[in-house]
Every structure is written in C-alpha cells, then in structure tokens.
Design a protein around this motif. Sequence first.
Motif, PDB file in Angstrom:
ATOM      1  N   MET A 256       0.837  -1.191   0.000  1.00 37.67           N
ATOM      2  CA  MET A 256       0.000   0.000   0.000  1.00 37.67           C
ATOM      3  C   MET A 256       0.878   1.250   0.000  1.00 37.67           C
ATOM      4  N   PRO A 257       0.466   2.283  -0.695  1.00 36.38           N
ATOM      5  CA  PRO A 257       1.285   3.497  -0.779  1.00 36.38           C
ATOM      6  C   PRO A 257       1.575   4.147   0.570  1.00 36.38           C
ATOM      7  N   GLU A 258       0.607   4.099   1.507  1.00 35.53           N
ATOM      8  CA  GLU A 258       0.783   4.813   2.774  1.00 35.53           C
ATOM      9  C   GLU A 258       1.529   4.012   3.827  1.00 35.53           C
ATOM     10  N   HIS A 259       1.913   2.757   3.494  1.00 34.31           N
ATOM     11  CA  HIS A 259       2.612   1.937   4.490  1.00 34.31           C
ATOM     12  C   HIS A 259       3.973   2.535   4.827  1.00 34.31           C
ATOM     13  N   ASN A 260       4.223   2.682   6.117  1.00 36.31           N
ATOM     14  CA  ASN A 260       5.509   3.214   6.586  1.00 36.31           C
ATOM     15  C   ASN A 260       6.376   2.058   7.080  1.00 36.31           C
ATOM     16  N   PRO A 261       7.372   1.639   6.293  1.00 36.07           N
ATOM     17  CA  PRO A 261       8.151   0.462   6.681  1.00 36.07           C
ATOM     18  C   PRO A 261       9.183   0.724   7.766  1.00 36.07           C
ATOM     19  N   GLY A 262       9.266   1.941   8.265  1.00 32.80           N
ATOM     20  CA  GLY A 262      10.285   2.267   9.253  1.00 32.80           C
ATOM     21  C   GLY A 262       9.973   1.789  10.657  1.00 32.80           C
ATOM     22  N   GLN A 263       8.762   1.326  10.878  1.00 23.09           N
ATOM     23  CA  GLN A 263       8.360   0.905  12.225  1.00 23.09           C
ATOM     24  C   GLN A 263       7.434  -0.292  12.102  1.00 23.09           C
ATOM     25  N   MET A 264       7.599  -1.273  12.987  1.00 22.09           N
ATOM     26  CA  MET A 264       6.821  -2.508  12.882  1.00 22.09           C
ATOM     27  C   MET A 264       5.384  -2.339  13.362  1.00 22.09           C
ATOM     28  N   GLY A 265       5.182  -1.732  14.518  1.00 23.72           N
ATOM     29  CA  GLY A 265       3.866  -1.681  15.131  1.00 23.72           C
ATOM     30  C   GLY A 265       2.953  -0.641  14.520  1.00 23.72           C
ATOM     31  N   GLY A 266       1.690  -1.004  14.276  1.00 25.58           N
ATOM     32  CA  GLY A 266       0.670  -0.050  13.860  1.00 25.58           C
ATOM     33  C   GLY A 266       0.873   0.558  12.499  1.00 25.58           C
ATOM     34  N   THR A 267       1.553  -0.154  11.573  1.00 20.06           N
ATOM     35  CA  THR A 267       1.819   0.428  10.261  1.00 20.06           C
ATOM     36  C   THR A 267       0.909  -0.129   9.181  1.00 20.06           C
ATOM     37  N   MET A 268      -0.006  -0.991   9.523  1.00 21.40           N
ATOM     38  CA  MET A 268      -0.888  -1.590   8.538  1.00 21.40           C
ATOM     39  C   MET A 268      -2.180  -0.797   8.388  1.00 21.40           C
ATOM     40  N   ARG A 269      -2.967  -1.190   7.409  1.00 20.84           N
ATOM     41  CA  ARG A 269      -4.317  -0.646   7.275  1.00 20.84           C
ATOM     42  C   ARG A 269      -5.179  -1.375   8.287  1.00 20.84           C
ATOM     43  N   LEU A 270      -5.600  -0.664   9.308  1.00 25.22           N
ATOM     44  CA  LEU A 270      -6.232  -1.297  10.458  1.00 25.22           C
ATOM     45  C   LEU A 270      -7.623  -0.737  10.730  1.00 25.22           C
ATOM     46  N   GLY A 271      -8.490  -1.590  11.251  1.00 27.25           N
ATOM     47  CA  GLY A 271      -9.779  -1.139  11.755  1.00 27.25           C
ATOM     48  C   GLY A 271     -10.889  -1.159  10.724  1.00 27.25           C
ATOM     49  N   LYS A 272     -12.020  -0.602  11.112  1.00 28.19           N
ATOM     50  CA  LYS A 272     -13.238  -0.643  10.298  1.00 28.19           C
ATOM     51  C   LYS A 272     -13.143   0.316   9.118  1.00 28.19           C
ATOM     52  N   ARG A 273     -13.381  -0.204   7.940  1.00 26.72           N
ATOM     53  CA  ARG A 273     -13.396   0.598   6.714  1.00 26.72           C
ATOM     54  C   ARG A 273     -14.630   0.239   5.887  1.00 26.72           C
ATOM     55  N   LYS A 274     -15.017   1.159   5.041  1.00 30.77           N
ATOM     56  CA  LYS A 274     -16.218   0.958   4.226  1.00 30.77           C
ATOM     57  C   LYS A 274     -15.859   0.318   2.885  1.00 30.77           C
ATOM     58  N   THR A 275     -16.646  -0.667   2.485  1.00 32.86           N
ATOM     59  CA  THR A 275     -16.510  -1.321   1.180  1.00 32.86           C
ATOM     60  C   THR A 275     -17.802  -1.141   0.412  1.00 32.86           C
ATOM     61  N   LEU A 276     -17.709  -0.587  -0.792  1.00 30.60           N
ATOM     62  CA  LEU A 276     -18.888  -0.329  -1.625  1.00 30.60           C
ATOM     63  C   LEU A 276     -19.042  -1.440  -2.655  1.00 30.60           C
ATOM     64  N   PHE A 277     -20.262  -1.913  -2.820  1.00 34.16           N
ATOM     65  CA  PHE A 277     -20.536  -2.889  -3.876  1.00 34.16           C
ATOM     66  C   PHE A 277     -20.653  -2.139  -5.208  1.00 34.16           C
ATOM     67  N   LYS A 278     -19.913  -2.632  -6.206  1.00 33.88           N
ATOM     68  CA  LYS A 278     -19.846  -1.936  -7.498  1.00 33.88           C
ATOM     69  C   LYS A 278     -20.771  -2.548  -8.548  1.00 33.88           C
ATOM     70  N   VAL A 279     -21.391  -3.673  -8.217  1.00 33.28           N
ATOM     71  CA  VAL A 279     -22.312  -4.320  -9.157  1.00 33.28           C
ATOM     72  C   VAL A 279     -23.608  -4.631  -8.434  1.00 33.28           C
ATOM     73  N   LYS A 280     -24.680  -4.779  -9.210  1.00 30.91           N
ATOM     74  CA  LYS A 280     -25.981  -5.062  -8.608  1.00 30.91           C
ATOM     75  C   LYS A 280     -26.173  -6.555  -8.357  1.00 30.91           C
ATOM     76  N   ASN A 281     -25.750  -7.377  -9.301  1.00 31.49           N
ATOM     77  CA  ASN A 281     -25.972  -8.815  -9.193  1.00 31.49           C
ATOM     78  C   ASN A 281     -24.713  -9.497  -8.662  1.00 31.49           C
ATOM     79  N   SER A 282     -24.561  -9.461  -7.349  1.00 39.99           N
ATOM     80  CA  SER A 282     -23.389 -10.052  -6.710  1.00 39.99           C
ATOM     81  C   SER A 282     -23.833 -11.057  -5.661  1.00 39.99           C
ATOM     82  N   LEU A 283     -23.178 -12.218  -5.634  1.00 42.00           N
ATOM     83  CA  LEU A 283     -23.496 -13.247  -4.655  1.00 42.00           C
ATOM     84  C   LEU A 283     -23.222 -12.763  -3.239  1.00 42.00           C
ATOM     85  N   VAL A 284     -22.073 -12.148  -3.033  1.00 43.54           N
ATOM     86  CA  VAL A 284     -21.719 -11.668  -1.697  1.00 43.54           C
ATOM     87  C   VAL A 284     -22.650 -10.545  -1.262  1.00 43.54           C
ATOM     88  N   LYS A 285     -23.037  -9.700  -2.200  1.00 44.42           N
ATOM     89  CA  LYS A 285     -23.976  -8.622  -1.873  1.00 44.42           C
ATOM     90  C   LYS A 285     -25.300  -9.206  -1.385  1.00 44.42           C
TER      91      LYS A 285
END
Length: 590
Positions: A436-465
């Motif tokens: 990921m572009p924003e990942h800071n490799p200089g430190q191990m802890g807390g550098t990932m994409r963490l926590g609740k994020r929103k995911t938008l469905f891009k199609v109408k006919n989706s099994l997971v949707k």
Amino acid sequence: MKYVLVTGGVISGVGKGVIASSIGTILKSSGIAVTSIKIDPYINIDAGTFSPYEHGEVFVLDDGGEVDLDLGNYERFLDITLHRDNNITTGKVYQDVINKERRGDYLGKTVQVVPHITDSIQEWVIRVAKRPVEGSQIPDVCIIELGGTIGDIEGMPFVEAFRQFQFRVKKENFCCVHVSLVPQPKTTGEQKTKPTQSSVRELRGLGLSPDLVVCRSNTPLIDAVKQKVSLFCHVEPEQVFCVHDVSSLYRVPLLLASQGAKEFFTNRLHLTGFEKSPLRHMAKWKELADRHDRLLKEVTIVLVGKYTQLEDAYASVIKSLQHSALAISHRLDLKYIEAADLEPSMIHEDAQKYHQAWKELVGANGILVPGGFGVRGTEGKILAAQWARTKNVPFLGVCLGLQCAVIEFTRNVLELTDSHSTEFNPNTEHPVVIEMPEHNPGQMGGTMRLGKRKTLFKVKNSLVKKLYHNKEYVEERHRHRYEVNPTYTEKIEAKGMKFVGRSEDGERMEIMELEGHPYYVGVQYHPEYISRPMKPSPPYLGLLLASTGRLTSYINRGCRPSPRMSFCESEEDMSDEEVADLTAKLNLEA
C-alpha cells in the motif's frame, strides 16, 4: 459504577476470559449494561507485533486497535464494540507515566511504581469503564480480567493497584472473582484443592480477598471438595462455583446461571431496578447450546494455514466457522493443513505429510485460506486456491487468501507465469499484489491498514452482496499491508474474476467473486472479527452453505433462514411464544 475483577490461579489459560465473558452475559440478560477490560502484564504496547505461535491471533477492533484475543470473546459473548483502551498493557501504562514525567506533570517528584504506576492503572480503568457502549449507554458494570496468574512478578503492580482500588470505589461497588484449577490426577481420580488453597492464600496475602471462587475441573465438584474449598479459602459454600468441562462454550453462561451467579452478583453489587426474569438473550443461549449438542449432519472444512500448530492463532476464524455451521445445523469437522505440506518440494522432505495433506484437501467439502505474513507456505496456499477453482470446490480466501487466489488466477488463466506479490518477490515481472502506498516500513507496530473501513458494492448482481442482504456497502475490519494491484484489475475481470466490492475511492479491491463457480470468494478484510454466535459472518455463512449444497436455496429465499437453519438476525426476531418456551427450559420464571 460497579466493578468485577477476575483473577486466575495455578496455571494460565485456565479459562478466565470465557468465565468473565459468561458473567457479563448473565448480567446483560438481566438488562444490565456491561463493558469489559482485559489487562495484559506484558511490556509490549499492544499485541500487533506478537508471533501467532507465542500468543495466538491478534484481534483487531473497529478503531484499529490490535489487542489480545480475549477481547474477541467479550465482543462475541456480549455483542458489544470495544476500543483499544479496553486492553491495558504494562507497556501502555509505563508509556503514559513516562510521558507525564517528561511533560513535568509530577512537578519534580520521584516517579515510582507506588503511587504513580498504580494511580495510572486506576485512572485508566475508571476512564474506560465509563465509556458508552451500544450507542450512548453508560455501562452499569465493568468486568476486568487480569491476565496471567496470581504471583507472577509482572502482575504485581496491577494487583497492588486493585488492592487500593477496592477502597477507592467502596466495597459495595467492587467484587473479586478468582478462577482456579482443581486438578484430578488419573492415578487416584481425586479432586485436589491444595493448588486452589495456595492460590487464594497468595491473593489474600496481596490484599485482595475473593468474593467468589470459580473452580475449573474436568468433572463437577463433589460436595466434600466444595466444602473444603469453602473452609480453607474463607468463603461460604454458596461462593464456590464449579465450571467443569462442557460440550461447548455456549453452556458456560448457563452453568454459572444454574449455580446462582445472577443472584450472587445482583446482591453483592446491590444491582437494583433491573429485570428479575431472563430476557431473550439468555433464552437464546439455551437454545444455541442445546442445538449444538443435537447436531447430526457434518460438514468438512479444511483450513490451509501457516500457524496450524496453535489453534489460538486462528481463534476468530474458527469461531466464525462454528457460528456458521451451527446456523445451518451442521457439526463442523475442521481439518488443519500446513500450507507448506502441499508444495511439491515436500515430496522429498516428507512424502507422507505431502500425501496426507493432499488427501485431506481433496476430501474437503470446502476450503478456507486465511490471512498470514511471510513467504513460507505461500505456494501451498496458491495450490489450494487452484484446486478449489478448477474442481468447483467452495472456497473462501481472507486477506492473504484473496491475494493467493489472484496470484493463482493470473498465473494459470492470464498466463502471467511470473506473477507474484512484492511481499514475496520484490522483483517479479508482474506484481499483481503490491504494498500500500501509505505503508511506513520504518516501524513494525501499527503500520498496517487497520480497523473498520467501508466497502462499496460496485455491481448489482453479486453473490456476496446478496449474502449481505443487498446492502449498498458494508463496514468490516482490516489488517493488511498489501493489496491487489489496480493496474491489473481490468485484465483479471475480463477473464471472469470480478472485484465486486471496492474501497470508497475505488482503488482497493475488497471483495472478489469468480463467475461460473458455486462459491469462489475472496475478501481483503477480516469478516471473522465481527462474527457473532447468533449473527454469523455472511462470507463464512456462504462458504458453509455452499459446502453443504444449500447456498442456492438460501439465495432463492432472499437470504432468509429456513426452519432447519434456526438462527436469527437479532434477538428480537424471536416471537413471545418462542421466548416463553425457551425460558421454561431454563426453569426460570418468565
């Protein structure tokens, strides 16, 4: 505010987390708002840098906090959302005190464990205990689990803090529960109380007297043993509870309730003005536990992972599978495959392991590839994804599992034979998974994409949707550093692998489906973190439904459970007649 402190004796891993969660469940069933705190006496700031082999999984909260897996128990049992401050570590406390000292908050005084560290612990507990849960509701009771065992040197500051704390908040607002092991040697079959006596003596010597002794044992305590614990541990016989081995964790709240836990806590903490009869929540636990014990049909799922030697490394994943299997009235037969054992190189190292791994993979009803880090076993996960894709076996890839499915697809369908993730091969000609572009490799802890994020469905006919009841978006918890390279998505989708869910900016591939396959799904987030016993995670539920051949009928019903599935989206889905019937089974007045 009322406080319940849960301590442990004799050995670690005695079940404090489950018992603390069960106490909360009992209180919540009476209309009492409950929150919880887990204290870990290690010096780490959080659980983010732990090895899965040493400490099990890292549980992630909505706010991105990487915490102890016991907080997952609290969220699942109590159906509440906790925060990073609900996990206290020695590292956090010392960091807080040192920051204050650097700012000059102590006005030049000598900073010591007592009173500065102990004061910081007490202030932290009070602050977090009053934080609203379930919207704007202020909790009535805070349940605090102290990790480790009484007598551990690293836990001493916390024990001293609570020795002081009981006087700070007054005795009527503080209750100490001590969980201790009662071993039963096979040679004699006799239940031994000496370890419990020693543990309680140690606790009392440190200034805390247990109000309730919970004895963990293989079999129910006989009356003579209960009397002996009462005599030597300075508690009434009614203050000695037994939690013996049971068929499922769902029975633990019921076991405590049957021994008068609700009455004990409401009297001891002067909890008045709440429901005297059990609510739907407790009745539903009874129904859940009974159904678990009646299951006859079985579904076999293989988990292709990298940390299979320790079950706790996949605690939330396993719970999610169990929730979904229970929802469709099937007993889960979960088999673990070490991913590296599937790789051709294993033929020369240990041919028996190789053939056994493939035998279990081939015989599975469904395949799950969970998250992980590091190159070891990656090719095995890719081979598992290929088998599921080409043989029409239901498949769910989570985090790295999604990435492995994409790598396999680009290699074998797009014929980009060198495609890989830059995590494993930085010089690959086709980097279909990138950092990921924003990942800071200089430190191990807390550098990932963490926590609740929103995911938008891009199609109408989706099994997971459809599994998510046709919502326009979902909010799930993440923990990753790498993602599918968006420059390859057009080529991948042209061949039938569709990214039906994406981040709000459209650049991150969050949900993948394969056209023409019964169930071949990958998600970049971790849906297991918010799965609940009575509200299973949709991607996991889809895997179990597909593995039992019932996904199509479930979709055709509009994703509503059939009578055989017997689970509710919420407790309020139960009719008054169902509640009355289940309450009668509890032998309690409705």
